[in-house]
Scaffold this motif. Structure first.
Motif, PDB file in Angstrom:
ATOM      1  N   ASP A 138      11.603  13.595  13.422  1.00 21.17           N
ATOM      2  CA  ASP A 138      11.447  13.743  11.812  1.00 21.17           C
ATOM      3  C   ASP A 138      11.514  12.412  11.335  1.00 21.17           C
ATOM      4  O   ASP A 138      11.261  11.989  10.164  1.00 21.17           O
ATOM      5  N   ARG A 139      12.588  11.585  11.982  1.00 16.19           N
ATOM      6  CA  ARG A 139      13.105  10.304  11.266  1.00 16.19           C
ATOM      7  C   ARG A 139      11.710   9.316  11.349  1.00 16.19           C
ATOM      8  O   ARG A 139      11.587   8.593  10.265  1.00 16.19           O
ATOM      9  N   CYS A 140      10.724   9.586  12.273  1.00 15.42           N
ATOM     10  CA  CYS A 140       9.400   8.791  12.117  1.00 15.42           C
ATOM     11  C   CYS A 140       8.668   9.532  11.063  1.00 15.42           C
ATOM     12  O   CYS A 140       8.104   8.926  10.261  1.00 15.42           O
TER      13      CYS A 140
ATOM     14  N   LYS B  42      12.844   0.846  13.645  1.00 14.90           N
ATOM     15  CA  LYS B  42      14.026   1.555  13.306  1.00 14.90           C
ATOM     16  C   LYS B  42      14.587   3.028  13.409  1.00 14.90           C
ATOM     17  O   LYS B  42      15.149   3.522  14.048  1.00 14.90           O
ATOM     18  N   ALA B  43      13.339   3.601  13.035  1.00 16.07           N
ATOM     19  CA  ALA B  43      13.382   5.052  13.194  1.00 16.07           C
ATOM     20  C   ALA B  43      13.320   5.438  14.724  1.00 16.07           C
ATOM     21  O   ALA B  43      13.781   6.503  15.185  1.00 16.07           O
ATOM     22  N   VAL B  44      12.432   4.819  15.450  1.00 11.94           N
ATOM     23  CA  VAL B  44      12.111   5.338  16.835  1.00 11.94           C
ATOM     24  C   VAL B  44      13.624   4.917  17.465  1.00 11.94           C
ATOM     25  O   VAL B  44      14.168   5.723  18.249  1.00 11.94           O
ATOM     26  N   SER B  45      13.886   3.551  17.310  1.00  8.30           N
ATOM     27  CA  SER B  45      15.450   3.492  17.778  1.00  8.30           C
ATOM     28  C   SER B  45      16.571   4.812  17.529  1.00  8.30           C
ATOM     29  O   SER B  45      17.173   4.986  18.446  1.00  8.30           O
ATOM     30  N   ALA B  46      16.440   5.183  16.330  1.00  8.78           N
ATOM     31  CA  ALA B  46      17.549   5.990  15.858  1.00  8.78           C
ATOM     32  C   ALA B  46      17.210   7.300  16.444  1.00  8.78           C
ATOM     33  O   ALA B  46      18.087   8.085  17.100  1.00  8.78           O
ATOM     34  N   ILE B  47      15.957   7.913  16.856  1.00  8.99           N
ATOM     35  CA  ILE B  47      15.454   8.973  17.446  1.00  8.99           C
ATOM     36  C   ILE B  47      16.016   8.686  18.802  1.00  8.99           C
ATOM     37  O   ILE B  47      16.716   9.798  19.412  1.00  8.99           O
ATOM     38  N   LEU B  48      15.767   7.703  19.675  1.00  8.09           N
ATOM     39  CA  LEU B  48      16.163   7.925  21.089  1.00  8.09           C
ATOM     40  C   LEU B  48      17.472   7.669  21.080  1.00  8.09           C
ATOM     41  O   LEU B  48      18.156   8.258  22.099  1.00  8.09           O
TER      42      LEU B  48
ATOM     43  N   THR C 224       0.782  -1.400  -0.007  1.00  4.94           N
ATOM     44  CA  THR C 224      -0.094  -0.032  -0.107  1.00  4.94           C
ATOM     45  C   THR C 224       0.684   1.215  -0.216  1.00  4.94           C
ATOM     46  O   THR C 224       0.426   2.354  -0.084  1.00  4.94           O
ATOM     47  N   GLY C 225       2.205   1.035  -0.050  1.00  3.17           N
ATOM     48  CA  GLY C 225       3.089   2.236   0.160  1.00  3.17           C
ATOM     49  C   GLY C 225       3.265   2.691   1.518  1.00  3.17           C
ATOM     50  O   GLY C 225       3.916   3.690   1.679  1.00  3.17           O
ATOM     51  N   ALA C 226       2.645   2.166   2.482  1.00  6.45           N
ATOM     52  CA  ALA C 226       2.873   2.534   3.859  1.00  6.45           C
ATOM     53  C   ALA C 226       4.052   2.121   4.489  1.00  6.45           C
ATOM     54  O   ALA C 226       4.427   1.099   4.071  1.00  6.45           O
ATOM     55  N   PRO C 227       4.468   2.776   5.414  1.00 11.38           N
ATOM     56  CA  PRO C 227       5.862   2.294   6.268  1.00 11.38           C
ATOM     57  C   PRO C 227       5.475   0.962   6.975  1.00 11.38           C
ATOM     58  O   PRO C 227       4.349   0.562   7.348  1.00 11.38           O
ATOM     59  N   THR C 228       6.386   0.188   7.132  1.00 19.39           N
ATOM     60  CA  THR C 228       6.378  -1.107   7.929  1.00 19.39           C
ATOM     61  C   THR C 228       6.544  -0.881   9.222  1.00 19.39           C
ATOM     62  O   THR C 228       7.188   0.134   9.813  1.00 19.39           O
ATOM     63  N   SER C 229       6.135  -1.694  10.164  1.00 19.51           N
ATOM     64  CA  SER C 229       6.425  -2.090  11.535  1.00 19.51           C
ATOM     65  C   SER C 229       8.022  -1.807  11.755  1.00 19.51           C
ATOM     66  O   SER C 229       8.595  -1.325  12.771  1.00 19.51           O
TER      67      SER C 229
ATOM     68  N   ASN D 206      13.783  -1.381  25.318  1.00 16.62           N
ATOM     69  CA  ASN D 206      12.919  -2.170  24.318  1.00 16.62           C
ATOM     70  C   ASN D 206      12.789  -1.596  23.003  1.00 16.62           C
ATOM     71  O   ASN D 206      12.945  -2.088  21.786  1.00 16.62           O
ATOM     72  N   ALA D 207      12.606  -0.115  22.964  1.00 20.00           N
ATOM     73  CA  ALA D 207      12.406   0.450  21.727  1.00 20.00           C
ATOM     74  C   ALA D 207      13.574   0.774  20.979  1.00 20.00           C
ATOM     75  O   ALA D 207      13.892   0.699  19.852  1.00 20.00           O
ATOM     76  N   LYS D 208      14.710   0.962  21.692  1.00 19.35           N
ATOM     77  CA  LYS D 208      16.081   1.011  21.105  1.00 19.35           C
ATOM     78  C   LYS D 208      16.382  -0.129  20.497  1.00 19.35           C
ATOM     79  O   LYS D 208      17.183  -0.218  19.485  1.00 19.35           O
ATOM     80  N   ALA D 209      16.091  -1.392  21.235  1.00 20.18           N
ATOM     81  CA  ALA D 209      16.306  -2.716  20.440  1.00 20.18           C
ATOM     82  C   ALA D 209      15.392  -3.063  19.326  1.00 20.18           C
ATOM     83  O   ALA D 209      15.736  -4.168  18.951  1.00 20.18           O
ATOM     84  N   GLU D 210      14.646  -2.228  19.087  1.00 21.01           N
ATOM     85  CA  GLU D 210      13.325  -2.651  17.993  1.00 21.01           C
ATOM     86  C   GLU D 210      12.557  -3.769  18.371  1.00 21.01           C
ATOM     87  O   GLU D 210      12.307  -4.425  17.586  1.00 21.01           O
ATOM     88  N   ALA D 211      12.429  -4.087  19.803  1.00 11.26           N
ATOM     89  CA  ALA D 211      11.920  -5.394  20.118  1.00 11.26           C
ATOM     90  C   ALA D 211      10.241  -4.980  20.357  1.00 11.26           C
ATOM     91  O   ALA D 211       9.341  -5.854  20.024  1.00 11.26           O
ATOM     92  N   THR D 212       9.959  -3.780  20.592  1.00 13.57           N
ATOM     93  CA  THR D 212       8.568  -3.432  20.459  1.00 13.57           C
ATOM     94  C   THR D 212       8.336  -1.962  19.903  1.00 13.57           C
ATOM     95  O   THR D 212       9.292  -1.228  19.713  1.00 13.57           O
TER      96      THR D 212
END
Length: 151
Positions: free
Chosen positions: A75-77, A16-22, A6-11, A49-55
């Motif tokens: 902005d990364r997200c 990965k974006a959240v991990s990079a932000i943190l 659908t062109g939407a981003p994946t989980s 957990n968010a940095k490890a991309e576990a959740t």
């Protein structure tokens, strides 16, 4: 950016974006997981957990990051939606937008000087050192545009 049908981003991309932000926040603030968690009102385990991309990080925490650290912090997200954050004009209270723009431009000119680290080409390292001024300048410009757009 890899997207689903659908062109939407994946989980996976979101995590990965959240991990990079943190990680970037922790690096710039010299915070450990516990300190960042306290600042955001969550647990150190949530940060870990968010940095490890576990959740996936709760969107309310993303909004808290944006409020705490200013427009551009997530902005990364937002890039996953091909967008970015723009501060509201009232966020610029007490800041002269022209001076903020001039300061950002001045820092860019310094970074592009022949005797600078990268010479005429501005390096990523040079940009990272002036990121606060660049963000402030962008916020000032966005605030002026928003004022002009308001009815």
């Amino acid at each position: 950016m890899t997207a689903n049908r659908t062109g939407a981003p994946t989980s996976e991309e979101y995590r990965k974006a959240v991990s990079a932000i943190l990680r970037q926040l922790q690096k710039s603030l010299s915070f450990n997981d516990r300190q960042l968690a306290e600042r955001l009102g969550c647990s150190a385990g949530t940060i870990r957990n968010a940095k490890a991309e576990a959740t996936s990080l709760d969107p309310l925490l993303l909004l808290t990051i944006e409020r705490q650290f200013g427009p551009g912090a997530i902005d990364r997200c937002l890039h996953l939606a091909q967008s970015r954050a723009v501060g509201l004009p009232e966020r610029m209270t007490g800041v002269d937008p022209i001076l903020a723009l001039v300061e950002a431009l001045h820092r860019l000119v310094e970074a592009q000087a022949v005797d600078s680290e990268g010479g005429k080409r501005i390096t990523r390292h040079e940009l990272s050192k002036i990121l606060p001024e660049l963000r402030q300048g962008r916020a000032a410009l966005d605030a002026l545009i928003s004022r002009a757009d308001s009815k």
